[in-house]
Design a protein around this motif. Structure first.
Motif, PDB file in Angstrom:
ATOM      1  N   SER A   1      33.075  64.488  42.385  1.00 22.78           N
ATOM      2  CA  SER A   1      34.241  65.237  41.926  1.00 22.78           C
ATOM      3  C   SER A   1      34.113  66.732  42.224  1.00 22.78           C
ATOM      4  CB  SER A   1      34.441  65.018  40.429  1.00 22.78           C
ATOM      5  OG  SER A   1      33.280  65.393  39.693  1.00 22.78           O
ATOM      6  N   ALA A   2      32.900  67.277  42.132  1.00 25.91           N
ATOM      7  CA  ALA A   2      32.722  68.705  42.393  1.00 25.91           C
ATOM      8  C   ALA A   2      33.048  69.043  43.843  1.00 25.91           C
ATOM      9  CB  ALA A   2      31.288  69.129  42.058  1.00 25.91           C
ATOM     10  N   GLU A   3      32.618  68.184  44.768  1.00 25.27           N
ATOM     11  CA  GLU A   3      32.896  68.435  46.181  1.00 25.27           C
ATOM     12  C   GLU A   3      34.376  68.222  46.502  1.00 25.27           C
ATOM     13  OE1 GLU A   3      29.234  68.791  45.357  1.00 25.27           O
ATOM     14  OE2 GLU A   3      30.040  66.778  45.107  1.00 25.27           O
TER      15      GLU A   3
ATOM     16  N   SER B   1      28.431  63.157  49.442  1.00 22.21           N
ATOM     17  CA  SER B   1      27.275  62.905  48.633  1.00 22.21           C
ATOM     18  C   SER B   1      26.334  61.862  49.167  1.00 22.21           C
ATOM     19  CB  SER B   1      27.700  62.535  47.229  1.00 22.21           C
ATOM     20  OG  SER B   1      28.494  61.403  47.298  1.00 22.21           O
TER      21      SER B   1
ATOM     22  N   GLU C   1      37.324  78.781  35.340  1.00 23.96           N
ATOM     23  CA  GLU C   1      36.851  79.303  36.614  1.00 23.96           C
ATOM     24  C   GLU C   1      38.049  79.810  37.410  1.00 23.96           C
ATOM     25  OE1 GLU C   1      36.315  75.547  39.507  1.00 23.96           O
ATOM     26  OE2 GLU C   1      35.098  75.403  37.675  1.00 23.96           O
TER      27      GLU C   1
ATOM     28  N   LYS D   1      32.617  81.237  37.667  1.00 19.74           N
ATOM     29  CA  LYS D   1      32.636  80.152  36.700  1.00 19.74           C
ATOM     30  C   LYS D   1      32.077  80.585  35.361  1.00 19.74           C
ATOM     31  CE  LYS D   1      32.198  76.246  39.911  1.00 19.74           C
ATOM     32  NZ  LYS D   1      31.447  75.009  40.219  1.00 19.74           N
TER      33      LYS D   1
ATOM     34  N   ASP E   1      24.879  79.311  44.625  1.00 16.22           N
ATOM     35  CA  ASP E   1      25.295  79.467  43.233  1.00 16.22           C
ATOM     36  C   ASP E   1      24.280  80.385  42.547  1.00 16.22           C
ATOM     37  OD1 ASP E   1      25.904  79.178  40.512  1.00 16.22           O
ATOM     38  OD2 ASP E   1      26.414  77.056  40.713  1.00 16.22           O
TER      39      ASP E   1
ATOM     40  N   GLU F   1      30.616  61.097  34.045  1.00 19.65           N
ATOM     41  CA  GLU F   1      30.193  61.892  35.197  1.00 19.65           C
ATOM     42  C   GLU F   1      29.512  61.050  36.263  1.00 19.65           C
ATOM     43  OE1 GLU F   1      30.944  65.013  35.809  1.00 19.65           O
ATOM     44  OE2 GLU F   1      32.062  65.057  33.946  1.00 19.65           O
TER      45      GLU F   1
ATOM     46  N   ARG G   1      34.579  60.018  41.839  1.00 17.96           N
ATOM     47  CA  ARG G   1      33.993  60.088  43.170  1.00 17.96           C
ATOM     48  C   ARG G   1      34.842  59.246  44.120  1.00 17.96           C
ATOM     49  NH1 ARG G   1      31.423  56.437  40.093  1.00 17.96           N
ATOM     50  NH2 ARG G   1      31.089  54.335  40.952  1.00 17.96           N
TER      51      ARG G   1
ATOM     52  N   ALA H   1      36.785  68.881  44.581  1.00 20.13           N
ATOM     53  CA  ALA H   1      37.484  70.076  44.097  1.00 20.13           C
ATOM     54  C   ALA H   1      37.192  71.290  44.963  1.00 20.13           C
ATOM     55  CB  ALA H   1      37.095  70.346  42.643  1.00 20.13           C
ATOM     56  N   SER H   2      35.922  71.543  45.258  1.00 19.49           N
ATOM     57  CA  SER H   2      35.576  72.767  45.976  1.00 19.49           C
ATOM     58  C   SER H   2      36.091  72.764  47.409  1.00 19.49           C
ATOM     59  CB  SER H   2      34.056  72.973  45.964  1.00 19.49           C
ATOM     60  OG  SER H   2      33.397  71.953  46.692  1.00 19.49           O
TER      61      SER H   2
ATOM     62  N   THR I   1      26.315  76.265  50.289  1.00 14.82           N
ATOM     63  CA  THR I   1      26.785  76.742  48.993  1.00 14.82           C
ATOM     64  C   THR I   1      25.660  77.513  48.316  1.00 14.82           C
ATOM     65  OG1 THR I   1      28.254  74.839  48.744  1.00 14.82           O
ATOM     66  CG2 THR I   1      27.730  76.078  46.761  1.00 14.82           C
TER      67      THR I   1
END
Length: 794
Positions: free
Chosen positions: A68-70, A18, A740, A735, A689, A37, A143, A72-73, A687
């Motif tokens: 957190s999204a990165e 990030s 998801e 998702k 989406d 978040e 993060r 996880a992915s 990515t």
């Protein structure tokens, strides 16, 4: 793929981190804990590296943040996975036996290793505000922040190279919530199926005031390294039934002596983190207990075919199990002090205990005590190592507003280590006519204690709204003690193990400083510059002190001048530029740095027993460029990337630094490249989406590039250059608001990559009185992984 093609990919490389996610317009700075978040209104990640909550564009230091999204992915489970996704650092994947070895901006003069590293005082590791160095799984995190460069005027731990902060999601007293995640996967070249999962539960106890949050997970990786030459009956079976030219002999000889096992580098990890939180407008407190246990049966390494083993096979004679347990108990409190400052208090206790056993045969054969005359001679070395750390830190962060702001803190840290080791020689005492039923050939213990105290602070003055200057200072003082002993039980009446023991102590103190300035050219463009000094405390080598006069026979110990080592220091100059342009569709960060490193803590060895120790000597420079970006050309399409260039080399000769086979010493010289880090590295991630009815589909692909790494300074003394490599990973995820489900693949093309080396090429294939040495080891990256995953939130 040709080398030139790989280099072109490397120059394009980037990573899903990030720093590239996030330069956002300036927001009001705050010292209060960020929301769950931790994102600004436009989605930019909020960081707290400067002890205030800011967006990356507002943060005038070199920082990367992975949200957190990165995490996880990209399936970033622990620190070993972070290296490919953060510019400026190299983290070797050496398997689950130890935490990853982290090298920031090339500040390492140590030989590479095929095993992990469970301690590293060149960087500051934090879980929240709690310093630690262990590989807690990266689950339920808000993060990860990575700060490059010395940070000793802002953080309790003094840092030579930088800091890594794991920021957990905190208990939320406003709503009940939870999450369940699981995945199952296949690993190429493995006979088993991998699976892992975790659950998160957030429970309000007193609404808006008190809450409890817990996360618990289990990781079962099947492993992929086979041990085909395990002895059927140690002390009876012949470790090398063939000749030096055909060490393992015929198939019949192998069947008679060996009982191999598959996939011994498996991982079985249980982890849990539990927080009780109290939150009010002027006071917050979090009580945390975390525990993690990791078990494995062997190294994630091979012998490079030294006795004819395959590329995913190990040559060693014994299973090499390891069990590592880590505990953390902490209290973090912060509160408003008369609207002038926020007071922060952290008290913590961490403890890591590791039990493991290693094949020790080659070490004893190399001592030339005639052990090879016993045809069934072999040895293994069980050991127990414990590290406990007590930390107290108090910090004040100004909140009074105005053009001047400040941070002032005090820090105390006590680190204790204990280690006990034995070397077992099955069958040898009976063969030699020695009454020693426990078959202990050598034993040692080492206890150390290091106390560090510091006072630190920074002050920032805003000359104008756009221009600020910061100055920082730190005073540190430390003292270290060591007590240890060795014993040779084969020469003592059973069951006695009588140690010859000795103690010693050392210490030092000093100052480090920091100067920083930044200027906002526009609300969306910032330039910054930093000139700072960092240090790493000295200490005691964890080797038993020699007792003089030395006894006859085997001596593995440190002489008085080998017991201690002093601090090393760096001066770091850096300039950087951050911006977001094209209506926020492109954000990027560019920085250049130049570091002078003095009094380097170097790998050495004892005169007696050639045991690895730390010494001081020489000087080096590290200079380079870090670049990262995020592009959003159309709705739903996100392209992220970074690239790092690093030139780290010695600027002074260091005589007789490296040991090679036969006991000779090799010097290193001015201009020799430092080991352990890649000159070029990076990644490129895309990515997309897009909506499917009321839900969405996410497609992702990431390529990471790791350049060639030197295993020893200047490739001297049998050093080698580990080949560069490119890894690819991809995911497809469907998702909805409630759940998801997706497919993922890592190392898609099943790249065979060497990540580290233990020992050097002078010891590869070394023949000692007809016995082929198996000293040399190469750690390798995990092969292709393909799996399915699912997540439910409530």
């Amino acid at each position: 793929m040709s080398n030139s093609a790989k280099l072109k990919i490397g120059l394009l490389c980037a990573t899903m981190m990030s720093t590239s996610l996030a330069a956002a317009p300036a927001h009001a700075q705050s010292t209060a804990p960020a929301a769950a978040e931790d994102t600004a209104d436009d989605g930019a990640i909020i960081v707290s590296a400067t002890r205030r909550n800011t967006t990356l564009l507002e943060t005038p230091i070199n920082i990367a943040a992975i949200g957190s999204a990165e995490l996880a992915s990209e399936h970033i489970d622990d620190m070993r996975d972070l290296g490919a996704f953060t510019p400026g650092i190299t983290i070797t994947d050496t398997g689950p036996r130890g935490a990853g070895t982290v090298v920031m901006r090339g500040l390492s003069a140590s030989d590479s290793s095929a095993g992990g590293n469970n301690t590293d005082n060149s960087i500051g590791m934090y879980l929240g505000d709690v310093p630690l160095y262990t590989d807690f799984k990266l689950i339920d995190l808000n993060r990860v922040e990575v700060l490059l460069g010395p940070q000793g005027t802002l953080y309790g731990l003094g840092t030579l190279a930088g800091a890594m902060r794991y920021i957990p999601n905190r208990p939320d007293p406003t709503a009940f919530s939870g999450e369940v995640y699981g995945r199952a996967y296949d690993v190429a070249h493995s006979s088993g199926l991998g699976y892992s999962g975790y659950g998160v539960l957030n429970i309000p106890i007193v609404r808006d005031s008190i809450a409890f949050r817990t996360v618990t997970g289990y990781y079962n990786d099947p492993g992929f390294i086979d041990y085909p030459f395990l002895l059927k009956q140690p002390g009876v079976s012949i470790p090398q039934p063939g000749s030096a030219s055909n060490p393992m002999g015929t198939e019949a000889q192998q069947d008679a002596n060996f009982a191999g096992k598959k996939d011994l580098n498996y991982e079985k990890t249980f982890t849990t983190r539990n927080q009780l939180g109290f939150v009010s407008p002027d006071f917050q407190a979090y009580l945390t207990y975390a525990f993690q246990q990791t078990k494995t049966g062997g190294r994630q390494a091979t012998g490079a075919g030294v006795v004819g083993e395959g590329k995913y096979e190990a040559p060693w004679r014994y299973e090499e199990p390891s069990k590592r347990q880590s505990h953390l108990l902490s209290l973090e409190m912060s509160g408003n002090v008369a609207d002038i400052a926020q007071a922060v208090f952290t008290s913590s206790y961490t403890k890591t205990k590791q039990r493991q056993s290693n094949d020790n045969t080659d070490l004893l054969l190399d001592l030339d005590y005639g052990y090879e005359l016993f045809p069934a001679f072999s040895s293994y070395s069980p050991s127990v190592a414990t590290q406990s750390q007590y930390t107290q830190e108090v910090r004040l962060v100004s909140t009074h507003g105005g053009p001047f702001s400040w941070v002032l803190g005090g820090f105390w840290n006590r680190l204790k280590t204990t280690s006990d080791r034995q070397e077992i020689v099955p069958g040898y005492p009976a063969w030699a006519g020695i009454d020693r039923p426990d078959e202990v050939e050598y034993a040692s213990y080492v206890d150390t204690k290091t106390d560090e105290k510091a006072i630190y602070g920074e002050g920032t003055f805003h000359i104008t709204k756009e221009w600020q200057v910061t100055g920082g200072l730190r005073y540190f003082k430390y003292a270290a003690d060591v007590t240890g002993g060795t014993a040779l039980p084969l020469g003592q009446p059973y069951p006695q193990i009588n140690f010859r023991s000795r103690s010693g102590s050392t210490g030092d103190d000093g100052f480090v400083w920091k100067f920083n300035t930044s200027y906002n050219i526009t609300p969306d463009m910032m330039v910054y510059a930093t000139y700072s000094k960092g240090y790493r405390i000295g200490g005691v080598n964890r080797v038993a002190p020699c007792v003089v006069p030395l006894p006859a026979g085997q001596n593995l110990c440190a002489l008085p001048d080998e017991l201690f080592f002093g601090p090393d220091k760096v001066k770091n100059a850096e300039i950087g530029f951050r911006a977001q342009v094209l209506d926020n569709r492109l954000t990027f960060n560019l920085s250049g740095f130049y570091i002078k490193w003095q009094g380097i803590q170097l790998d050495g060895q004892t005169v007696n027993g050639a045991i690895g120790i730390t010494t001081n000597g020489g000087a080096a420079v590290s200079k380079g460029v870090d670049f990262s970006f995020t592009a959003r050309p159309i709705a739903g399409l996100n392209i992220r990337g970074n690239y790092s260039y690093l030139d780290a080399h010695l600027t002074e000769d260091v005589p007789d630094l490296l040991s090679v086979a036969g006991g000779d010493l090799v010097s290193v010289y001015d201009g020799d490249r430092l080991p352990g880090s890649a000159k070029n590295s990076g990644a490129l991630g895309v990515t997309y989406d897009f909506p499917i009815g009321a839900n969405s589909m996410v497609l992702g692909w990431t390529a990471t590039y790791t350049g060639g790494i030197y295993t020893r300074p200047g490739l001297r003394g049998g050093g080698e250059r580990l080949p560069s490599y490119v890894m690819h990973r991809a995911n497809v995820t469907y998702k909805t608001d409630a759940y998801e489900i997706g497919l993922f693949a890592n190392n898609i093309f099943d790249k065979y990559a060497v990540t580290g080396v233990s020992n050097d090429l002078t010891r590869y294939g070394l023949v000692n009185d007809g016995i082929v040495s198996r000293y040399y080891a190469r750690s390798v990256a995990q092969p292709r992984v393909i799996g399915i995953e699912g997540r439910v939130k409530f």
